[in-house]
Design an enzyme around this catalytic site. Sequence first.
Site, short mmCIF file in Angstrom:
data_model
loop_
_atom_site.label_atom_id
_atom_site.label_comp_id
_atom_site.label_asym_id
_atom_site.label_seq_id
_atom_site.Cartn_x
_atom_site.Cartn_y
_atom_site.Cartn_z
N ARG A 33 -2.66 8.35 3.82
CA ARG A 33 -2.95 9.07 4.91
C ARG A 33 -1.61 9.49 5.73
NH1 ARG A 33 -7.25 4.73 6.87
NH2 ARG A 33 -5.88 3.57 5.62
N GLY A 51 0.85 -1.06 0.07
CA GLY A 51 0.13 0.19 0.10
C GLY A 51 0.80 1.57 -0.02
N ARG A 74 33.64 10.78 19.26
CA ARG A 74 33.26 10.25 17.96
C ARG A 74 33.73 8.90 17.58
NH1 ARG A 74 36.04 14.67 14.55
NH2 ARG A 74 35.43 13.07 12.81
N GLY A 91 1.98 -5.02 7.20
CA GLY A 91 3.14 -4.36 7.39
C GLY A 91 2.94 -3.04 8.32
#
Length: 462
Positions: A15, A11, A337, A107
């Site tokens: 919406r 799909g 980091r 899903g």
Amino acid sequence: MNLEIIILAAGKGKRMHSSLPKVLHKVADKPMLQHVIDTACLLSPKAIHIVVGHQSDRVLEMINTLPLAQRELIHIAIQKEQLGTGHAVACAMPNVDKDSCVLVLYGDTPLTPASLLSKFYASLSDHDLLIMSAYTDNPFGYGRIIRGDDNKLVKITEEKDANNQEKQIKEVNTGIILAKSSTLDAYLPRIKNSNTQGEYYLTDLPELLINEHQKVGVMIAPDFEMLLGVNSKTQLSVVERLYQRRKAQELLELGVTLADPERFDLRGQLECGQDVFIDINCIFSGTVKLGNNVIIGPGCLLKDCEIGDNSVISAYTVIEESLVKKANTLGPFARLRPGNILEDNVHVGNFVECKKAHLGQDTKAGHLSYLGDAEIGKNVNIGAGTITCNYDGANKFKTTIGDDVFIGSDTQLVAPVTVKNGVTVGAGTTVTKRISSNEGALIITRAEATVIDNYPRPHKQH
Ligand code: UD1
Ligand code: CA
């Protein structure tokens, strides 16, 4: 009977008002479809069929990033046009064994617990079709379970086709069904699209079967929250918070102290030792491991790292891909980091950035420094404003500092450079590889100061 699972993911998700296919929207930084695939795998099915259609290339790209063990189970079925959920299941059926049992998942329903699905699977017995329903005070948007006077299932009516009386019904279709492969092969082709949306609804199956005296059962799930479908960004945010609340609860039950479980975010895996305290608004992603008595201050971001026993990570510290051993104190406002190893009892204070740095035991960098590509020994003091100049604009070089070194404030270490054990570097010194010194020496550069008496300070011109 073998279990095969069909996951509907074709799909568009109108919406959501997004260019990203709906099933790729993330919950806890993981695409919803991936949550459903992970859950499906826990049931040890013989195969998982994923029906893709809208932007299938993007959905397939995500599937290709999954671990090999999962990909080996996955078969792709293409639904060219999104003609409805019944049509979508039919698209996968040619790949399903004739004597398998089929579980259909959507899903866009990422929180469904595997334990509930196992229970559902175990309940099929002699039913031809089993559907999973649940009660909710807010049934808007869901298919309603229509029962007759004898309380037996009659049919499922979609929101858009429901009359006012049906809209009052609080028992809804979760979308999860279980059927024999042969039942689906026989009945799916008979679904019609004569409804408000002109779609082939999977939810028309029960009525079709009941009319022909097939055995259709309903299992009522105890907790609707975990079965919420996501059709909009509002629902996505609700599901995200439900997921986070569940993860926070799991940690609380294991003895972790959370300052506020409503302000806790886990986007990966978190393992905690005993007596861990986590303050508000921290985000944990990737795989994070915290030892015993670790304290994490507010607003910290921790990704793929390990923090040893008795370490304190103060407010707004960011740590990525680093190993921080025991009794370290980091932050507030420290940044690790990737690629650091901090041995025991190290201190990295405010506005200190480390990258690929190895800091020895008892070493301290308290303020405003950059330590990159650096091998630093034990019991070293790095003064405020110390910079390892590791980059010449083209290549990166290493800085090596021995044990018991004292680096004065505002020092530049121009790599490649080595500072030997016990050396003292005076404040404001630029150390380059041309300066050779013995252990225990003082290195210092001092430009001579100029003094001009009665200096006429400039005044603002009007
Ligand atoms: C569906 C159910 C509804 C149920 C609700 C539960 C139908 C007709 N309705 O409604 O009864 O209460 O789920 O969450 O089944 N999809 C395809 N191909 C299509 C259409 C949809 O693969 O042609 C996929 C979508 O990607 C999605 C799933 O099927 O993952 C459900 O579709 P969606 O449009 O969200 O159905 P709902 O209106 O939520
Ligand atoms: Ca839906």
